[in-house]
Every structure is written in structure tokens, then in C-alpha cells.
Design an enzyme around this catalytic site. Structure first.
Site, PDB file in Angstrom:
ATOM      1  N   LYS A   1      38.918  36.445  50.245  1.00 34.31           N
ATOM      2  CA  LYS A   1      39.584  36.327  51.533  1.00 34.31           C
ATOM      3  C   LYS A   1      41.011  36.856  51.414  1.00 34.31           C
ATOM      4  CE  LYS A   1      42.576  33.776  51.085  1.00 34.31           C
ATOM      5  NZ  LYS A   1      43.754  33.720  50.163  1.00 34.31           N
TER       6      LYS A   1
ATOM      7  N   TYR B   1      43.030  29.686  55.945  1.00 33.39           N
ATOM      8  CA  TYR B   1      42.371  28.405  55.652  1.00 33.39           C
ATOM      9  C   TYR B   1      42.506  27.452  56.841  1.00 33.39           C
ATOM     10  CZ  TYR B   1      42.075  29.631  50.666  1.00 33.39           C
ATOM     11  OH  TYR B   1      41.787  30.224  49.465  1.00 33.39           O
TER      12      TYR B   1
HETATM   13  P1  NDP Z   1      46.735  39.208  41.415  1.00 36.15           P
HETATM   14  O1  NDP Z   1      47.924  39.972  41.806  1.00 36.15           O
HETATM   15  O2  NDP Z   1      46.907  38.139  40.412  1.00 36.15           O
HETATM   16  O3  NDP Z   1      45.602  40.203  40.858  1.00 36.15           O
HETATM   17  C1  NDP Z   1      45.202  41.339  41.548  1.00 36.15           C
HETATM   18  C2  NDP Z   1      44.620  42.334  40.543  1.00 36.15           C
HETATM   19  O4  NDP Z   1      44.171  43.470  41.273  1.00 36.15           O
HETATM   20  C3  NDP Z   1      45.608  42.875  39.518  1.00 36.15           C
HETATM   21  O5  NDP Z   1      45.756  42.051  38.395  1.00 36.15           O
HETATM   22  C4  NDP Z   1      44.996  44.206  39.172  1.00 36.15           C
HETATM   23  O6  NDP Z   1      43.956  43.994  38.231  1.00 36.15           O
HETATM   24  C5  NDP Z   1      44.327  44.644  40.462  1.00 36.15           C
HETATM   25  N1  NDP Z   1      45.089  45.659  41.195  1.00 36.15           N
HETATM   26  C6  NDP Z   1      44.656  46.912  41.462  1.00 36.15           C
HETATM   27  N2  NDP Z   1      45.552  47.600  42.147  1.00 36.15           N
HETATM   28  C7  NDP Z   1      46.611  46.790  42.319  1.00 36.15           C
HETATM   29  C8  NDP Z   1      47.886  46.951  42.945  1.00 36.15           C
HETATM   30  N3  NDP Z   1      48.237  48.087  43.573  1.00 36.15           N
HETATM   31  N4  NDP Z   1      48.749  45.914  42.928  1.00 36.15           N
HETATM   32  C9  NDP Z   1      48.409  44.757  42.344  1.00 36.15           C
HETATM   33  N5  NDP Z   1      47.219  44.543  41.729  1.00 36.15           N
HETATM   34  C10 NDP Z   1      46.324  45.553  41.719  1.00 36.15           C
HETATM   35  O7  NDP Z   1      46.088  38.626  42.756  1.00 36.15           O
HETATM   36  P2  NDP Z   1      45.138  37.359  42.917  1.00 36.15           P
HETATM   37  O8  NDP Z   1      44.134  37.333  41.839  1.00 36.15           O
HETATM   38  O9  NDP Z   1      45.956  36.164  43.142  1.00 36.15           O
HETATM   39  O10 NDP Z   1      44.429  37.706  44.333  1.00 36.15           O
HETATM   40  C11 NDP Z   1      43.429  38.692  44.439  1.00 36.15           C
HETATM   41  C12 NDP Z   1      42.600  38.425  45.704  1.00 36.15           C
HETATM   42  O11 NDP Z   1      41.994  37.141  45.601  1.00 36.15           O
HETATM   43  C13 NDP Z   1      43.415  38.398  46.994  1.00 36.15           C
HETATM   44  O12 NDP Z   1      42.682  38.975  48.040  1.00 36.15           O
HETATM   45  C14 NDP Z   1      43.622  36.910  47.271  1.00 36.15           C
HETATM   46  O13 NDP Z   1      43.771  36.599  48.654  1.00 36.15           O
HETATM   47  C15 NDP Z   1      42.334  36.323  46.713  1.00 36.15           C
HETATM   48  N6  NDP Z   1      42.516  34.940  46.252  1.00 36.15           N
HETATM   49  C16 NDP Z   1      41.657  33.980  46.697  1.00 36.15           C
HETATM   50  C17 NDP Z   1      41.794  32.689  46.293  1.00 36.15           C
HETATM   51  C18 NDP Z   1      40.837  31.663  46.786  1.00 36.15           C
HETATM   52  O14 NDP Z   1      41.102  30.476  46.595  1.00 36.15           O
HETATM   53  N7  NDP Z   1      39.710  32.052  47.378  1.00 36.15           N
HETATM   54  C19 NDP Z   1      42.867  32.268  45.399  1.00 36.15           C
HETATM   55  C20 NDP Z   1      43.695  33.357  44.934  1.00 36.15           C
HETATM   56  C21 NDP Z   1      43.512  34.645  45.360  1.00 36.15           C
HETATM   57  P3  NDP Z   1      43.664  45.009  37.021  1.00 36.15           P
HETATM   58  O15 NDP Z   1      44.889  44.972  36.157  1.00 36.15           O
HETATM   59  O16 NDP Z   1      42.479  44.431  36.400  1.00 36.15           O
HETATM   60  O17 NDP Z   1      43.427  46.356  37.624  1.00 36.15           O
END
Ligand code: NDP
Length: 362
Positions: A135, A219
Site C-alpha cells: 500500500k 489506514y
Molecule cells: P524503504 O525505503 O525502506 O525500502 C524501499 C526499497 O526500494 C529500497 O531499499 C530499495 O531496495 C528499493 N528502491 C528502488 N528504487 C528506489 C529509490 N529510487 N528510492 C528508494 N528506494 C528504492 O521503504 P519501505 O520498505 O519502508 O517501504 C516500501 C513500500 O512498502 C512502500 O510502498 C510502503 O508504503 C510499504 N510499507 C508497508 C507497510 C505495511 O505495514 N503494509 C509498512 C512499511 C512500508 P533495493 O536496495 O533492494 O533496491
């Protein structure tokens, strides 16, 4: 492996099986009775994938972590050894489409910044993979419709990571309205926290699509919609900023009111500055309250009749097992792409109401 209702209840926590069976609707029948676990590839190895989803995939019964897609080679190496992932199941964003040839990956779980959900869900569908998408499903109604269309054309299922649909406290919230008097429902839903690092993607419009509303307000929209059990007809929203520099591109704090058919109303709040974590439902003679309401675990609840005491579950593990069960048994989910689309319709109306300074039809 036989996945029965008994086993499912056992996974939720010992000692509460009877309570769980009577209090919580579990999977839609029929339950999986086969012997194959679905292989899931996580796309984007950030905080949520690393600290919640990958550990949860060690607890699931119907699916397992079979692959990863990452733009960071060091993470690929670390995950390969930590989770014993074969090199042939590791992809980056460029060669991702080759996943079409990989039979050990059945599901692609998109956990990327919001603006990338649309592209990667469509690429996954074209590769013939079922999709779990975090989401908010996308940045706009149009994107959601294109994602649903792509999955439908490819004959794959699309789910949105609404983990609270799997949580017993929220299942109780969904049932509350049906259980007593028929008075008008009032719902108050609020979710906010203070966001840190001013350079993160969540504060960049191009990557996040919006601020607190896209991330946390969703949410509060969800909770109002499933507590009332109807779709809002109109919204009126107001935006506030205390730090215009940090929140130059995205919303910091929004309050909004939704009107539902039958005179039901909700009042909601989301913020990247002030913590809030509450769901309150009121009818003519009864009330229901969760606080904290939206956490991974540690939700607490009470009603006019007393404390709610459900066992703590791993929301992400139950969510992924529930989605897997839907795939295996070809059944509908209440957290499908259509559900994600409904929230984006409300979010677009909220932003339009702020822009126009008036009530907007959803
Ligand atoms: P993070 O910033 O921690 O991780 C995102 C990952 O995406 C990065 O580590 C990277 O992984 C990859 N990535 C690729 N391109 C980019 C870019 N341009 N900038 C940043 N990251 C990039 O985010 P979250 O894990 O917190 O969130 C990811 C998704 O999950 C969002 O949509 C968020 O809303 C959702 N979410 C949902 C939750 C829930 O409870 N359902 C809780 C937290 C988040 P790599 O290095 O592997 O390429």
C-alpha cells in the site's frame, strides 16, 4: 502438507483456539489441502521487506521466500547466504522480466517506493506471476485501473498488502456494525507519527505521490470504510503545515470527514508530525475502540462490554498465507486490487477537496 482450520488456529497462538474459532472469521472456504508451497520473490529489499516480510515468510505455511529483486548487489549477496536463495532466483530491476522463465517463483511481492508499484506490478503480470503489492497500491486511480487490467489480462491475481485485514482486532471492527442496534454509525480514525530523515523518498512527491495521507491516512480511510461497510459518497478535507520546508512537496497533516449512505459519518486525521493511533466506532447504544489501532502487533481494544483480548498474530505471515490460499483455491480476497483502487478514489477526492476548499463527491 495439509492446511486445515485447526492448523491455522494453532499458528495464531496456543491457548486461545476456542476463542479464536468463535470470534474471528478465518479463511474463506475451501482451505488448501495440497502439498505445494508458493514461491514468493520480494522486490525492493528495504525496511519492510527486511524486517517484516522476509522473517514472516519463515513462518508461513502456504508460501516461502524463493527469490529477490534488488538494485543493491551487496544486499543480494547478504540475502543469498542468509536465506539460502539460489543465484538463479536473484534479479535486479533491469533483468527482472526474465522472471517469466522461473518456475520456482509464483508470486512477485512489490515492496518498492509507491511510484514504482505501477510499473513493477504490470511487469510482474506480463511475466505471468501473481502479485502482492504494498500500500498505497499506486499514485492514482488511473494507475490502479491499469494494474487491475494488466493482471486480469494476464490471468493472475493481484492483492494489496492490507495486513490489518488479517488481524483479529480489525476483523472484530468489521463485524461490530452487524452485531447490535441499527443506529447511525460514527467512526473516528486517526493514524500519524513523527517522520525522521528529511531526505527520504517518503517526502518526495515523485516517489511517494503524497505525504502522510498516502502512507498513513490510507489506514484511517480503510478503517472507516470497513467499519461502516459502505463506500463514502463525499469527503471534505483540510490540510495543515507546521514545517513548510520539510513538507515542501508532500502533505504533513490532513483532517477529513466522509459521508456514507444512510447518514453514517467518519472523522479522520493523519500526520507526519503528531503521533495518533486510534479507531473508535459508535452506534446508538454501543461503542468499540482500538488504541493503539494500526500497529504490527500490540493492538489493544475495548468495547462498551469490556476488554478485547485476542492473541497477537504475525499479521504479515497470516496475510501472505491468506493471499496464497486465494491463489491456490482460486477464491476472491477482500484485499484485492479492487480494494486498493477504492482507497485511491477517496485519496484523490481528499486532495481535490483541499485544493477546492469544498466538499467533493467520491
Ligand atoms: P524503504 O525505503 O525502506 O525500502 C524501499 C526499497 O526500494 C529500497 O531499499 C530499495 O531496495 C528499493 N528502491 C528502488 N528504487 C528506489 C529509490 N529510487 N528510492 C528508494 N528506494 C528504492 O521503504 P519501505 O520498505 O519502508 O517501504 C516500501 C513500500 O512498502 C512502500 O510502498 C510502503 O508504503 C510499504 N510499507 C508497508 C507497510 C505495511 O505495514 N503494509 C509498512 C512499511 C512500508 P533495493 O536496495 O533492494 O533496491
Amino acid at each position: 502438507m495439509k492446511y486445515t482450520r485447526r492448523k491455522f488456529v494453532k499458528t495464531l497462538g496456543a491457548g486461545s483456539a476456542l476463542l479464536m474459532l468463535s470470534a474471528i472469521p478465518t479463511f474463506s472456504e475451501p482451505l488448501f489441502t495440497g502439498d505445494k508451497k508458493l514461491g514468493v520473490a520480494l522486490v525492493g529489499l528495504g525496511n519492510y521487506a527486511t524486517h517484516e516480510l522476509a522473517p514472516a515468510l519463515q513462518e508461513t505455511s502456504l508460501c516461502y521466500l524463493s527469490g529477490i529483486v534488488t538494485g543493491t548487489p551487496a544486499k543480494a549477496e547478504r540475502w543469498r547466504s542468509q536465506y539460502n536463495i539460489p543465484g538463479s532466483n536473484i534479479y535486479n530491476y533491469e533483468n527482472f522480466d526474465k522472471i517469466i522463465d522461473n518456475e520456482s517463483i509464483d508470486v512477485v511481492y512489490v515492496v518498492l517506493p509507491n511510484s514504482m508499484h505501477h510499473e513493477f506490478v504490470i511487469r510482474a503480470a506480463k511475466a505471468g506471476k501473481h502479485v502482492f503489492c504494498e500500500k498505497p497500491m499506486a499514485l492514482s486511480v488511473k494507475e490502479c485501473e491499469e494494474m487491475i487490467d494488466a493482471c486480469s489480462k494476464a490471468g493472475v491475481k493481484l492483492f494489496v498488502g492490507y495486513r490489518l485485514h488479517s488481524d483479529p482486532y480489525h476483523k472484530a471492527a468489521m463485524k461490530f456494525r452487524a452485531e447490535g442496534d441499527s443506529g447511525i454509525l460514527y467512526v473516528q480514525s486517526e493514524f500519524g507519527f513523527k517522520i525522521g530523515d528529511p531526505t527520504q523518498w517518503r517526502l518526495k512527491k515523485a516517489l511517494a505521490g503524497g505525504g502522510a495521507m498516502m502512507d498513513l491516512g490510507i489506514y484511517a480511510i480503510q478503517a472507516a470504510r470497513y467499519s461502516i461497510g459502505k463506500e463514502p459518497q463525499s469527503v471534505t478535507a483540510q490540510e495543515y503545515k507546521t514545517d513548510p520546508q520539510k513538507f515542501a512537496e508532500v502533505d504533513e497533516t490532513i483532517t477529513w470527514q466522509m459521508e456514507f449512505p444512510g447518514g453514517h459519518v467518519s472523522n479522520s486525521y493523519t500526520s507526519y508530525s503528531t503521533p495518533a493511533n486510534n479507531l473508535y466506532i459508535s452506534t446508538e447504544r454501543r461503542w468499540f475502540n482500538l488504541m493503539p489501532a494500526f500497529n504490527y502487533g500490540g493492538i489493544e481494544g475495548r468495547t462498551n462490554e469490556g476488554e478485547l483480548n485476542f492473541p497477537r498474530i504475525n499479521q504479515q505471515a497470516v496475510q501472505m498465507d491468506t493471499f496464497s490460499n486465494c491463489i491456490i483455491n482460486n477464491i476472491e480476497s477482500d484485499a484485492s486490487g479492487k480494494e486498493g483502487l477504492k482507497d485511491l478514489k477517496v485519496i484523490e477526492a481528499i486532495y481535490k477537496s483541499i485544493e477546492n476548499g469544498s466538499k467533493v463527491k467520491v
